[in-house]
Design an enzyme around this catalytic site. Structure first.
Site, PDB file in Angstrom:
ATOM      1  N   SER A  18       5.670   7.719  -6.922  1.00 20.44           N
ATOM      2  CA  SER A  18       4.832   6.734  -6.052  1.00 20.44           C
ATOM      3  C   SER A  18       6.346   6.346  -5.280  1.00 20.44           C
ATOM      4  O   SER A  18       6.084   6.404  -3.895  1.00 20.44           O
ATOM      5  CB  SER A  18       4.551   4.819  -6.075  1.00 20.44           C
ATOM      6  N   LYS A  63      -4.473   0.009  -4.317  1.00 20.14           N
ATOM      7  CA  LYS A  63      -4.870   0.457  -3.843  1.00 20.14           C
ATOM      8  C   LYS A  63      -5.793   1.131  -2.371  1.00 20.14           C
ATOM      9  O   LYS A  63      -6.186   0.707  -1.969  1.00 20.14           O
ATOM     10  CB  LYS A  63      -3.810   1.866  -4.209  1.00 20.14           C
ATOM     11  N   HIS A  77      -1.071   6.193  -7.568  1.00 17.78           N
ATOM     12  CA  HIS A  77      -1.583   6.695  -6.256  1.00 17.78           C
ATOM     13  C   HIS A  77      -2.341   8.078  -5.744  1.00 17.78           C
ATOM     14  O   HIS A  77      -2.498   8.283  -5.199  1.00 17.78           O
ATOM     15  CB  HIS A  77       0.302   7.337  -6.101  1.00 17.78           C
TER      16      HIS A  77
HETATM   17  C1  LIG Z   1       2.338   4.922 -10.362  1.00 17.54           C
HETATM   18  C2  LIG Z   1       2.016   2.595 -10.418  1.00 17.54           C
HETATM   19  N1  LIG Z   1       1.287   2.239 -11.129  1.00 17.54           N
HETATM   20  C3  LIG Z   1       0.979   0.674 -11.985  1.00 17.54           C
HETATM   21  C4  LIG Z   1       0.930   0.064 -10.196  1.00 17.54           C
HETATM   22  C5  LIG Z   1       0.309  -1.255 -10.289  1.00 17.54           C
HETATM   23  O1  LIG Z   1      -0.234  -1.514  -9.279  1.00 17.54           O
HETATM   24  P1  LIG Z   1      -1.056  -3.219  -9.755  1.00 17.54           P
HETATM   25  O2  LIG Z   1      -0.412  -3.820  -8.834  1.00 17.54           O
HETATM   26  O3  LIG Z   1      -2.675  -2.398 -10.364  1.00 17.54           O
HETATM   27  O4  LIG Z   1      -0.731  -4.169 -10.888  1.00 17.54           O
HETATM   28  C6  LIG Z   1       1.452   0.876  -9.379  1.00 17.54           C
HETATM   29  C7  LIG Z   1       1.763  -0.357  -7.902  1.00 17.54           C
HETATM   30  O5  LIG Z   1       2.581  -0.102  -7.288  1.00 17.54           O
HETATM   31  C8  LIG Z   1       2.226   2.132  -8.748  1.00 17.54           C
HETATM   32  O6  LIG Z   1       2.538   2.743  -7.708  1.00 17.54           O
END
Ligand SMILES: Cc1ncc(COP(=O)(O)O)c(C=O)c1O
Length: 397
Positions: A184, A243, A212
């Site tokens: 990310s 997302k 992502h």
């Molecule tokens: C790679 C990754 N995993 C998990 C999450 C967490 O997502 P959520 O907002 O659904 O908890 C994110 C959010 O930024 C992320 O970028």
């Protein structure tokens, strides 16, 4: 009320403010999209949203959410096993499994919760967990909650190091390899073909957080595995509904039926936290249906990423390499990233600056994210504004 606690925290916040590292939250007064209304800033071009497919305010997504609210009310008012679940939960899980080609899927209130469910639930006292050093914070924390026999954090995307560590694991031990599909903060894609090969050679279970990647990578948006033509090779996919798939909130696991049923029985975020709101379950189903009907949205992200990367380079900035929807531009110190982000907003473009501790000290960055809904003109404007703002932040720092 503890007066001394408040005094200590006030002093820490004031120190962050003096150092220019205090995060500022911005109010948005319109639905998410390529442009939003931001009080005090007017109409602003958004380059920091994860609304990759441009579905957050899609009429069919909104309508499905409203219909779900009318039909089922606000929610289950408890966890699934105590108070039951609604048809849209099961329908969404069936749709997600069908989309990703897994036997089953299970939803959670966030991808964060999904990671905290998967990793501790699949880990026993003999297990080894192997995790990329740049994995998302939710994976890092989930591993802290698990109690493996060994925890190996391998250098970013270094599959030789991963394979060498796997080779040392005792024969009968369960080995869990965990990686982001798309990282990310870097925007790069995990070297999945080599990771899959290492997992197969050493009998390891592969868990990919594709938050992502889902909706962004692969010809039809099925994510990192599709990007590499490796569908069916990932044992457990964790992803988000917050997302590309509508942008509300929520997460899910796509895996074998045995994994999903085990999580339903054992995972603490499943047993002690409410189910996804039915509004979100319905809206997410609609978002997935739009994606399936209009795969050209995925192609538009790729075209936009190439255009943005070109424009950013032409304006004299050097983005980190990658093919995902994330285009990070390194600026150095945290304060400079935050100053550049402010300077962009003054020029009508919203892009967040990330600094320590989200990224390492000295590697602060502006993160630009492309949506299928961005026009070529908007992407050119974003690149030009980023270059001006980063330049201005040098002068000011
Ligand atoms: C790679 C990754 N995993 C998990 C999450 C967490 O997502 P959520 O907002 O659904 O908890 C994110 C959010 O930024 C992320 O970028």
């Amino acid at each position: 009320m503890s007066v001394s606690l408040d005094r200590e925290l006030r002093a820490e916040l004031a120190a962050s403010e003096r150092e220019g590292t205090l995060k500022q939250l911005h109010m948005i007064d319109s639905p998410q999209g390529p442009e939003v209304e931001m009080p005090g800033h007017g109409r602003v071009l958004v380059m920091s949203s994860n609304d990759y497919l441009g579905l957050a305010a899609h009429p069919e997504v909104i309508e499905a959410g409203v219909e779900g609210l009318r039909r089922y009310g606000a929610g289950t008012a408890s966890v699934r096993f105590i108070c039951g679940l609604f048809a849209p939960h099961l329908l969404l899980e069936a749709d997600l499994a069908d989309f990703l080609g897994s036997e089953a899927a299970l939803t959670f209130s966030s991808a964060w919760a999904a990671n905290e469910a998967v990793i501790p639930s699949l880990c026993d006292g003999e297990s080894w967990i192997l995790s990329d050093e740049l994995n998302h914070a939710s994976i890092v924390d989930a591993i802290r909650l698990a109690r493996p026999a060994a925890k190996i954090v391998y250098p970013h995307a270094d599959v030789d190091a991963l394979a060498a560590a796997l080779a040392k694991a005792p024969r009968g031990a369960r080995k869990l390899v965990v990686t982001d599909g798309v990282f990310s903060m870097e925007g790069d894609i995990a070297p999945l073909p080599a990771i899959v090969a290492a997992c197969r050679e050493h009998g390891a279970v592969l868990i990919v957080d594709d938050s992502h990647g889902t909706g962004v990578l692969g010809a039809s948006g099925r994510g990192t595995a599709e990007h590499f033509d490796l569908q069916g090779e990932v044992d457990v996919t964790v992803s988000t509904l917050g997302k590309a798939l509508g942008g509300a909130a929520g997460g899910f696991v796509a895996a074998s039926r045995a994994v999903c049923e085990t999580l339903e029985q054992r995972a603490r975020p499943q047993l002690f936290s409410n189910a996804l709101a039915p509004t979100v379950a319905c809206a997410s189903r609609a978002a997935l249906a739009v994606l399936r009907a209009e795969p050209e949205r995925v192609a538009r992200i790729a075209t936009g990423v190439a255009a943005l990367r070109n424009a950013v380079s032409e304006h004299g900035l050097a983005p980190l390499g990658g093919e995902s929807g994330i285009v990070p531009v390194l600026v150095g110190e945290t304060a400079r990233a935050i100053a550049a982000s402010h300077a962009m907003l003054e020029r009508g473009v919203f892009a967040t600056g990330f600094g320590y501790p989200v990224v390492p000290e000295g590697a602060a960055r502006i993160r630009l994210q492309v949506s299928a809904a961005h026009t070529p003109e908007q992407l050119e404007r974003a690149a030009r504004t980023a270059a001006e703002a980063v330049g201005a932040a040098v002068v000011e720092s």
